[in-house]
Design a protein around this motif. Structure first.
Motif, PDB file in Angstrom:
ATOM      1  N   LEU A   1       0.857  -1.239   0.016  1.00 26.51           N
ATOM      2  CA  LEU A   1       0.028  -0.095  -0.114  1.00 26.51           C
ATOM      3  C   LEU A   1       0.815   1.376   0.050  1.00 26.51           C
ATOM      4  O   LEU A   1       1.864   1.225   0.444  1.00 26.51           O
ATOM      5  N   PRO A   2       0.298   2.376  -0.352  1.00 29.02           N
ATOM      6  CA  PRO A   2       1.071   3.485  -0.680  1.00 29.02           C
ATOM      7  C   PRO A   2       1.268   4.159   0.803  1.00 29.02           C
ATOM      8  O   PRO A   2       0.636   3.942   1.667  1.00 29.02           O
ATOM      9  N   GLY A   3       2.199   5.181   0.949  1.00 30.66           N
ATOM     10  CA  GLY A   3       2.654   5.566   2.270  1.00 30.66           C
ATOM     11  C   GLY A   3       1.654   7.022   2.633  1.00 30.66           C
ATOM     12  O   GLY A   3       0.888   7.167   1.814  1.00 30.66           O
ATOM     13  N   LEU A   4       1.876   7.377   3.821  1.00 29.19           N
ATOM     14  CA  LEU A   4       0.811   8.355   4.176  1.00 29.19           C
ATOM     15  C   LEU A   4       1.091   9.716   3.343  1.00 29.19           C
ATOM     16  O   LEU A   4       0.343  10.662   3.046  1.00 29.19           O
ATOM     17  N   ALA A   5       2.362  10.043   2.750  1.00 25.40           N
ATOM     18  CA  ALA A   5       2.471  11.168   2.065  1.00 25.40           C
ATOM     19  C   ALA A   5       1.814  11.508   1.004  1.00 25.40           C
ATOM     20  O   ALA A   5       1.577  12.412   0.516  1.00 25.40           O
ATOM     21  N   ARG A   6       1.504  10.404   0.421  1.00 21.79           N
ATOM     22  CA  ARG A   6       0.644  10.160  -0.776  1.00 21.79           C
ATOM     23  C   ARG A   6      -0.823  11.065  -0.726  1.00 21.79           C
ATOM     24  O   ARG A   6      -1.549  11.575  -1.451  1.00 21.79           O
ATOM     25  N   TYR A   7      -1.166  10.596   0.537  1.00 17.56           N
ATOM     26  CA  TYR A   7      -2.587  11.264   0.935  1.00 17.56           C
ATOM     27  C   TYR A   7      -2.519  12.856   1.275  1.00 17.56           C
ATOM     28  O   TYR A   7      -3.544  13.470   1.476  1.00 17.56           O
ATOM     29  N   LEU A   8      -1.470  13.028   1.801  1.00 18.38           N
ATOM     30  CA  LEU A   8      -1.295  14.592   2.366  1.00 18.38           C
ATOM     31  C   LEU A   8      -1.067  15.547   1.366  1.00 18.38           C
ATOM     32  O   LEU A   8      -0.885  16.631   1.678  1.00 18.38           O
ATOM     33  N   VAL A   9      -1.085  15.195  -0.007  1.00 17.80           N
ATOM     34  CA  VAL A   9      -0.558  16.474  -1.032  1.00 17.80           C
ATOM     35  C   VAL A   9      -2.067  16.943  -1.191  1.00 17.80           C
ATOM     36  O   VAL A   9      -3.082  16.571  -1.256  1.00 17.80           O
ATOM     37  N   ASN A  10      -1.894  18.514  -1.171  1.00 18.90           N
ATOM     38  CA  ASN A  10      -2.895  19.259  -1.602  1.00 18.90           C
ATOM     39  C   ASN A  10      -3.287  19.594  -3.015  1.00 18.90           C
ATOM     40  O   ASN A  10      -2.066  19.740  -3.920  1.00 18.90           O
ATOM     41  N   PHE A  11      -4.398  19.291  -3.738  1.00 21.18           N
ATOM     42  CA  PHE A  11      -4.705  19.499  -5.083  1.00 21.18           C
ATOM     43  C   PHE A  11      -5.523  20.805  -5.037  1.00 21.18           C
ATOM     44  O   PHE A  11      -6.852  20.865  -4.267  1.00 21.18           O
ATOM     45  N   LYS A  12      -5.587  21.314  -5.933  1.00 19.21           N
ATOM     46  CA  LYS A  12      -6.558  22.504  -6.393  1.00 19.21           C
ATOM     47  C   LYS A  12      -6.979  22.522  -7.659  1.00 19.21           C
ATOM     48  O   LYS A  12      -6.377  21.750  -8.734  1.00 19.21           O
ATOM     49  N   ARG A  13      -8.177  22.938  -7.988  1.00 18.16           N
ATOM     50  CA  ARG A  13      -8.534  23.090  -9.468  1.00 18.16           C
ATOM     51  C   ARG A  13      -7.664  23.814 -10.426  1.00 18.16           C
ATOM     52  O   ARG A  13      -7.169  24.981  -9.840  1.00 18.16           O
ATOM     53  N   GLY A  14      -7.568  23.474 -11.537  1.00 22.30           N
ATOM     54  CA  GLY A  14      -6.581  23.845 -12.448  1.00 22.30           C
ATOM     55  C   GLY A  14      -5.108  23.346 -12.322  1.00 22.30           C
ATOM     56  O   GLY A  14      -4.123  23.740 -13.321  1.00 22.30           O
ATOM     57  N   ASP A  15      -4.730  22.550 -11.438  1.00 25.28           N
ATOM     58  CA  ASP A  15      -3.567  21.840 -11.299  1.00 25.28           C
ATOM     59  C   ASP A  15      -3.330  20.787 -12.483  1.00 25.28           C
ATOM     60  O   ASP A  15      -4.299  20.100 -12.768  1.00 25.28           O
TER      61      ASP A  15
END
Length: 189
Positions: free
Chosen positions: A52-66
Motif C-alpha cells: 500500500l502507498p505511504g502517508l505522504a501520498r494522501y497529504l498532498v493538496n490539490f486545487k482546481r486547475g492543477d
C-alpha cells in the motif's frame, strides 16, 4: 482422481482416430474483455515498491486547475482508472474528499475528446509538465521589471536558432593542391 479419471482419458477424444466433434469445436480460449484486461505488466509494481502507498501520498493538496499525472496504483483497487488513462496528464476540475475530477484529452478517430473522469488520490501525482514554463514566466517578469527601471523595451519571445553566419574560407596559394588525373604515358618495355 482414481481409476475413474483413467477411464475417462481412454474415451473417444484420446483414441488414435480423429473425432469430427473435436475438430469443429472452434476457439476454446476466450479473449478477455474485462475492466483490467491486458494490464499484466502495466499494473505490476516494481521490486521493493509492492504494498500500500505511504502517508505522504494522501497529504498532498490539490486545487482546481492543477496539472496531474494519472498513475494507477494496483495495490488500491478502489477508484482505479481504466488502463487507457494510466500515464496520462490532465487538469483537475473537481476536488472531492477522497477523489479528484480530472479532465484528459483522448483522440478518437479524427477528433480530440475531453474526457472527465474521477480518480482517487492514490492514483494521482502532481505533474511537472509546466515547471519550465513557470520558471520562464518568472525570469521574463524580472527582465521586464529591470527593463522598465532602465527605460528600455525588451522582447521576451523565444527565437528559433537560425542558420549559421556567412563566412569565407581563405587559403594560401602555396598550400593549394590541385587534384587532377596524371597524363597517360605509353610504355612498351
Amino acid at each position: 482422481f482414481g481409476s475413474s479419471h483413467r477411464a475417462r482419458r481412454r474415451g473417444p477424444f484420446f483414441s488414435g482416430s480423429c473425432d469430427a466433434r473435436k475438430v469443429s469445436m472452434g476457439k476454446t480460449r476466450v479473449i478477455s474483455k474485462g475492466y483490467r484486461h491486458g494490464t499484466r505488466d502495466k499494473y505490476s509494481k516494481k521490486y521493493r515498491t509492492k504494498g500500500l502507498p505511504g502517508l505522504a501520498r494522501y497529504l498532498v493538496n490539490f486545487k482546481r486547475g492543477d496539472f496531474v499525472d494519472i498513475v494507477a496504483d494496483p495495490s488500491v483497487q478502489k477508484g482505479l482508472p481504466y488502463s487507457f488513462y494510466h500515464g496520462r496528464t490532465g487538469i483537475v476540475f473537481n476536488v472531492n474528499r477522497n477523489a479528484l475530477g480530472v479532465e484528459v484529452t483522448k483522440i478518437v478517430g479524427n477528433r480530440q475528446l475531453r474526457k472527465r473522469i474521477h480518480v482517487r488520490i492514490e492514483h494521482v501525482r502532481k505533474s511537472r509538465c509546466n515547471e519550465a514554463f513557470r520558471q520562464r514566466v518568472k525570469e521574463n517578469d524580472l527582465k521586464k521589471q529591470q527593463a522598465k527601471k532602465e527605460g528600455k523595451s525588451i522582447v521576451c519571445k523565444r527565437e528559433p536558432v537560425g542558420p549559421k553566419e556567412m563566412k569565407t574560407v581563405e587559403a594560401n596559394p602555396e598550400e593549394v593542391e590541385v587534384l587532377a588525373p596524371l597524363p597517360f604515358v605509353e610504355n612498351y618495355f
